[in-house]
Motif scaffolding. Structure first.
Motif, PDB file in Angstrom:
ATOM      1  N   ALA A 163       0.778  -1.262  -0.180  1.00 26.51           N
ATOM      2  CA  ALA A 163       0.024  -0.099   0.002  1.00 26.51           C
ATOM      3  C   ALA A 163       0.848   1.290   0.112  1.00 26.51           C
ATOM      4  O   ALA A 163       0.564   2.298  -0.448  1.00 26.51           O
ATOM      5  CB  ALA A 163      -0.932   0.004   1.162  1.00 26.51           C
ATOM      6  N   LEU A 164       2.090   1.132   0.397  1.00 26.25           N
ATOM      7  CA  LEU A 164       2.921   2.227   0.354  1.00 26.25           C
ATOM      8  C   LEU A 164       3.730   2.628  -0.760  1.00 26.25           C
ATOM      9  O   LEU A 164       4.272   3.604  -0.793  1.00 26.25           O
ATOM     10  CB  LEU A 164       3.999   2.226   1.859  1.00 26.25           C
ATOM     11  CG  LEU A 164       3.396   2.051   3.052  1.00 26.25           C
ATOM     12  CD1 LEU A 164       4.425   1.966   4.050  1.00 26.25           C
ATOM     13  CD2 LEU A 164       2.636   3.656   3.384  1.00 26.25           C
ATOM     14  N   LEU A 165       3.945   1.434  -1.373  1.00 22.68           N
ATOM     15  CA  LEU A 165       4.944   1.847  -2.643  1.00 22.68           C
ATOM     16  C   LEU A 165       4.171   2.757  -3.618  1.00 22.68           C
ATOM     17  O   LEU A 165       2.955   2.706  -3.852  1.00 22.68           O
ATOM     18  CB  LEU A 165       4.814   0.221  -3.354  1.00 22.68           C
ATOM     19  CG  LEU A 165       5.890  -0.759  -2.846  1.00 22.68           C
ATOM     20  CD1 LEU A 165       5.696  -2.003  -3.521  1.00 22.68           C
ATOM     21  CD2 LEU A 165       7.113  -0.205  -2.850  1.00 22.68           C
ATOM     22  N   PRO A 166       4.926   3.537  -4.384  1.00 25.11           N
ATOM     23  CA  PRO A 166       4.300   4.458  -5.382  1.00 25.11           C
ATOM     24  C   PRO A 166       4.136   3.722  -6.652  1.00 25.11           C
ATOM     25  O   PRO A 166       5.041   3.502  -7.344  1.00 25.11           O
ATOM     26  CB  PRO A 166       5.700   5.609  -5.456  1.00 25.11           C
ATOM     27  CG  PRO A 166       6.615   4.800  -5.042  1.00 25.11           C
ATOM     28  CD  PRO A 166       6.292   3.813  -4.003  1.00 25.11           C
ATOM     29  N   GLN A 167       3.063   3.366  -6.926  1.00 21.13           N
ATOM     30  CA  GLN A 167       2.530   2.567  -8.171  1.00 21.13           C
ATOM     31  C   GLN A 167       1.325   3.195  -8.573  1.00 21.13           C
ATOM     32  O   GLN A 167       0.946   2.507  -9.778  1.00 21.13           O
ATOM     33  CB  GLN A 167       2.372   1.031  -7.551  1.00 21.13           C
ATOM     34  CG  GLN A 167       1.145   0.747  -6.531  1.00 21.13           C
ATOM     35  CD  GLN A 167       1.369  -0.590  -6.092  1.00 21.13           C
ATOM     36  OE1 GLN A 167       2.034  -1.261  -6.505  1.00 21.13           O
ATOM     37  NE2 GLN A 167       0.766  -0.619  -4.886  1.00 21.13           N
ATOM     38  N   GLY A 212       1.616   6.794  -3.573  1.00 19.95           N
ATOM     39  CA  GLY A 212       1.633   5.696  -2.971  1.00 19.95           C
ATOM     40  C   GLY A 212       1.204   6.408  -1.412  1.00 19.95           C
ATOM     41  O   GLY A 212       1.469   7.476  -1.233  1.00 19.95           O
ATOM     42  N   GLY A 213       0.963   5.585  -0.455  1.00 18.71           N
ATOM     43  CA  GLY A 213       1.038   6.087   1.141  1.00 18.71           C
ATOM     44  C   GLY A 213       2.153   6.337   1.556  1.00 18.71           C
ATOM     45  O   GLY A 213       3.271   5.874   1.197  1.00 18.71           O
ATOM     46  N   GLY A 258      -3.533   7.722  -3.542  1.00 21.38           N
ATOM     47  CA  GLY A 258      -4.589   8.208  -4.382  1.00 21.38           C
ATOM     48  C   GLY A 258      -5.111   9.505  -3.761  1.00 21.38           C
ATOM     49  O   GLY A 258      -5.912  10.063  -4.360  1.00 21.38           O
ATOM     50  N   ASP A 259      -4.721  10.040  -2.595  1.00 27.05           N
ATOM     51  CA  ASP A 259      -5.167  11.205  -1.997  1.00 27.05           C
ATOM     52  C   ASP A 259      -4.550  12.360  -2.843  1.00 27.05           C
ATOM     53  O   ASP A 259      -3.664  12.276  -3.574  1.00 27.05           O
ATOM     54  CB  ASP A 259      -4.384  11.487  -0.628  1.00 27.05           C
ATOM     55  CG  ASP A 259      -5.121  10.522   0.416  1.00 27.05           C
ATOM     56  OD1 ASP A 259      -6.153   9.639  -0.056  1.00 27.05           O
ATOM     57  OD2 ASP A 259      -4.886  10.407   1.434  1.00 27.05           O
ATOM     58  N   THR A 260      -5.549  13.462  -3.036  1.00 29.95           N
ATOM     59  CA  THR A 260      -5.093  14.630  -3.792  1.00 29.95           C
ATOM     60  C   THR A 260      -4.252  15.579  -2.857  1.00 29.95           C
ATOM     61  O   THR A 260      -4.796  15.930  -1.516  1.00 29.95           O
ATOM     62  CB  THR A 260      -6.534  15.536  -4.180  1.00 29.95           C
ATOM     63  OG1 THR A 260      -7.362  14.836  -5.006  1.00 29.95           O
ATOM     64  CG2 THR A 260      -6.138  16.755  -5.051  1.00 29.95           C
ATOM     65  N   ILE A 261      -2.923  15.727  -3.256  1.00 28.55           N
ATOM     66  CA  ILE A 261      -2.382  16.610  -2.540  1.00 28.55           C
ATOM     67  C   ILE A 261      -1.653  17.852  -3.209  1.00 28.55           C
ATOM     68  O   ILE A 261      -1.373  18.787  -2.373  1.00 28.55           O
ATOM     69  CB  ILE A 261      -0.738  15.702  -2.390  1.00 28.55           C
ATOM     70  CG1 ILE A 261      -0.231  15.274  -3.844  1.00 28.55           C
ATOM     71  CG2 ILE A 261      -1.139  14.311  -1.773  1.00 28.55           C
ATOM     72  CD1 ILE A 261       1.240  14.728  -3.894  1.00 28.55           C
ATOM     73  N   ALA A 262      -2.176  18.151  -4.359  1.00 28.97           N
ATOM     74  CA  ALA A 262      -1.826  19.494  -5.056  1.00 28.97           C
ATOM     75  C   ALA A 262      -2.626  19.556  -6.262  1.00 28.97           C
ATOM     76  O   ALA A 262      -3.198  18.798  -6.563  1.00 28.97           O
ATOM     77  CB  ALA A 262      -0.231  19.412  -5.241  1.00 28.97           C
ATOM     78  N   PHE A 291       7.456   2.577 -11.689  1.00 31.76           N
ATOM     79  CA  PHE A 291       6.501   2.603 -10.660  1.00 31.76           C
ATOM     80  C   PHE A 291       5.048   2.873 -11.158  1.00 31.76           C
ATOM     81  O   PHE A 291       4.241   2.989 -10.365  1.00 31.76           O
ATOM     82  CB  PHE A 291       7.143   3.607  -9.793  1.00 31.76           C
ATOM     83  CG  PHE A 291       8.218   3.091  -8.993  1.00 31.76           C
ATOM     84  CD1 PHE A 291       8.344   2.274  -7.988  1.00 31.76           C
ATOM     85  CD2 PHE A 291       9.467   3.481  -9.604  1.00 31.76           C
ATOM     86  CE1 PHE A 291       9.658   1.998  -7.352  1.00 31.76           C
ATOM     87  CE2 PHE A 291      10.749   3.285  -9.038  1.00 31.76           C
ATOM     88  CZ  PHE A 291      10.751   2.137  -7.976  1.00 31.76           C
ATOM     89  N   LEU A 292       5.057   3.204 -12.400  1.00 31.66           N
ATOM     90  CA  LEU A 292       3.745   3.710 -13.018  1.00 31.66           C
ATOM     91  C   LEU A 292       2.724   2.002 -13.210  1.00 31.66           C
ATOM     92  O   LEU A 292       3.435   0.983 -13.440  1.00 31.66           O
ATOM     93  CB  LEU A 292       3.563   4.187 -14.255  1.00 31.66           C
ATOM     94  CG  LEU A 292       4.409   5.430 -14.043  1.00 31.66           C
ATOM     95  CD1 LEU A 292       4.098   6.340 -15.619  1.00 31.66           C
ATOM     96  CD2 LEU A 292       3.903   6.496 -13.388  1.00 31.66           C
ATOM     97  N   PRO A 293       1.456   2.272 -13.116  1.00 27.08           N
ATOM     98  CA  PRO A 293       0.616   0.933 -13.437  1.00 27.08           C
ATOM     99  C   PRO A 293       0.953   0.458 -14.910  1.00 27.08           C
ATOM    100  O   PRO A 293       0.932   1.236 -15.819  1.00 27.08           O
ATOM    101  CB  PRO A 293      -0.800   1.114 -13.090  1.00 27.08           C
ATOM    102  CG  PRO A 293      -0.610   2.682 -13.225  1.00 27.08           C
ATOM    103  CD  PRO A 293       0.451   3.299 -12.912  1.00 27.08           C
ATOM    104  N   SER A 294       0.864  -0.721 -14.761  1.00 25.44           N
ATOM    105  CA  SER A 294       1.013  -1.395 -16.446  1.00 25.44           C
ATOM    106  C   SER A 294      -0.564  -1.137 -17.157  1.00 25.44           C
ATOM    107  O   SER A 294      -1.278  -0.891 -16.718  1.00 25.44           O
ATOM    108  CB  SER A 294       1.282  -2.811 -16.241  1.00 25.44           C
ATOM    109  OG  SER A 294       0.123  -3.505 -15.808  1.00 25.44           O
ATOM    110  N   ASP A 295      -0.168  -1.162 -18.545  1.00 22.91           N
ATOM    111  CA  ASP A 295      -1.267  -0.796 -19.368  1.00 22.91           C
ATOM    112  C   ASP A 295      -2.431  -1.947 -19.343  1.00 22.91           C
ATOM    113  O   ASP A 295      -3.560  -1.495 -19.244  1.00 22.91           O
ATOM    114  CB  ASP A 295      -0.855  -0.633 -20.676  1.00 22.91           C
ATOM    115  CG  ASP A 295       0.107   0.306 -20.963  1.00 22.91           C
ATOM    116  OD1 ASP A 295       0.008   1.409 -20.129  1.00 22.91           O
ATOM    117  OD2 ASP A 295       0.847   0.465 -21.923  1.00 22.91           O
TER     118      ASP A 295
END
Length: 296
Positions: A163-167, A212-213, A258-262, A291-295
């Protein structure tokens, strides 16, 4: 006043009334005292007398009752053994299922049982043997339950790290990649320079989301980055979100994936509205594309 008393010989005796009254009271007192003494003696005798208890003489009935108690105790032990064996089977099945699903080596979790074998015999038929079997099953079940708890803890830790990984994609679907990670011609000077992140172009004020978290470790202006946010994801991983028009989180704040930060902008060294997205591992910039989600 006198009282005339007729004697047995036929003669009469005159007694004063007062003397007769005293004599009557004296006789009455003697009678009452006699009755009270008799009652007291009876009570003392009653307390001393013990009624003998006659013990049961039917030895066959006693032996039958003892056999019944022993049978019930053995039956209870047998039921407990069966219940433990079923519970152990369920635990073993769960461990095997989890091991196959996650490709785990269960031997590394302390589940080695050692060699097993022996002749094929009937089950224990005495309370002592049954109790030994019961204790052995309880010890085995405790070991397996401890292993299951270890597996559960490992899975929870893995889920927390996942859940913490930037993905996640840090921008909305309408944004597009305007500059990749690596060497490029600098947009201001035209010289060959290393680009430490990935640029996403989009509309001004669009949402920037945490990939990520983690914990926000920086939120403010930083030189060429403009208004920037940096998030620590643990395990030596951090992400940076630069050139924002508005910052929505503060340092020390915990965020989820997924939280909006900016909101997207063009502050700092930027030619137009876009997000400069960086991923750092142990302080070194790595390709965010990994680290981006796969297509699919």
């Amino acid at each position: 006043m006198q009282l005339i008393v007729l004697r047995p010989d036929g003669l009469c005796t005159r007694l004063p009334f007062r003397a007769a009254l005293i004599l009557a009271f004296t006789l009455l007192a003697l009678v009452v005292a006699s009755v009270a003494a008799a009652y007291w003696v009876g009570q003392q005798q009653r307390e001393v007398i013990q009624v003998p208890v006659v013990p049961g003489s039917d030895q066959a009935v006693i032996e039958a009752a003892e056999r019944e108690v022993a049978h019930e105790g053995l039956k209870h032990l047998a039921e407990r053994v069966v219940a433990l064996e079923r519970q152990l089977a369920r635990v073993d099945l769960r461990m095997r299922s989890v091991g196959e699903t996650l490709d785990l080596d269960l031997s590394e979790l302390g589940l080695a049982m050692g060699g097993q074998g022996g002749p094929e015999l009937e089950g224990p038929n005495s309370p002592v043997a049954m109790d030994e079997r019961l204790q052995a099953l309880e010890r085995l079940l405790n070991r397996h339950q401890a292993s299951v708890a270890l597996i559960d803890d490992t899975l929870r830790e893995d889920a927390s790290r996942e859940a913490l990984l930037p993905q996640l994609m840090p921008v909305d679907d309408e944004a597009w990649i305007s500059s990749a990670f690596g060497y490029r011609n600098d947009p201001f000077t035209g010289e060959r320079r290393f680009h430490s992140g990935m640029d996403f172009a989009g509309s001004h004020g669009s949402e920037i989301r945490a990939a990520g978290g983690g914990i926000v470790v920086f939120s403010g202006k930083r030189d060429a980055y403009g208004k920037m946010i940096e998030i620590d994801h643990g395990g030596g991983l951090r992400t940076r979100y630069a050139h924002n028009s508005e910052l929505l989180v503060d340092p020390g704040q915990r965020v989820s994936a997924g939280d909006t930060i900016a909101r997207m902008g063009r502050t700092g060294r930027a030619t137009d509205t876009h997000l400069h997205y960086e991923v750092l591992k142990a302080g070194q910039a790595v390709n965010p594309y990994d680290f981006l989600p796969s297509d699919d």
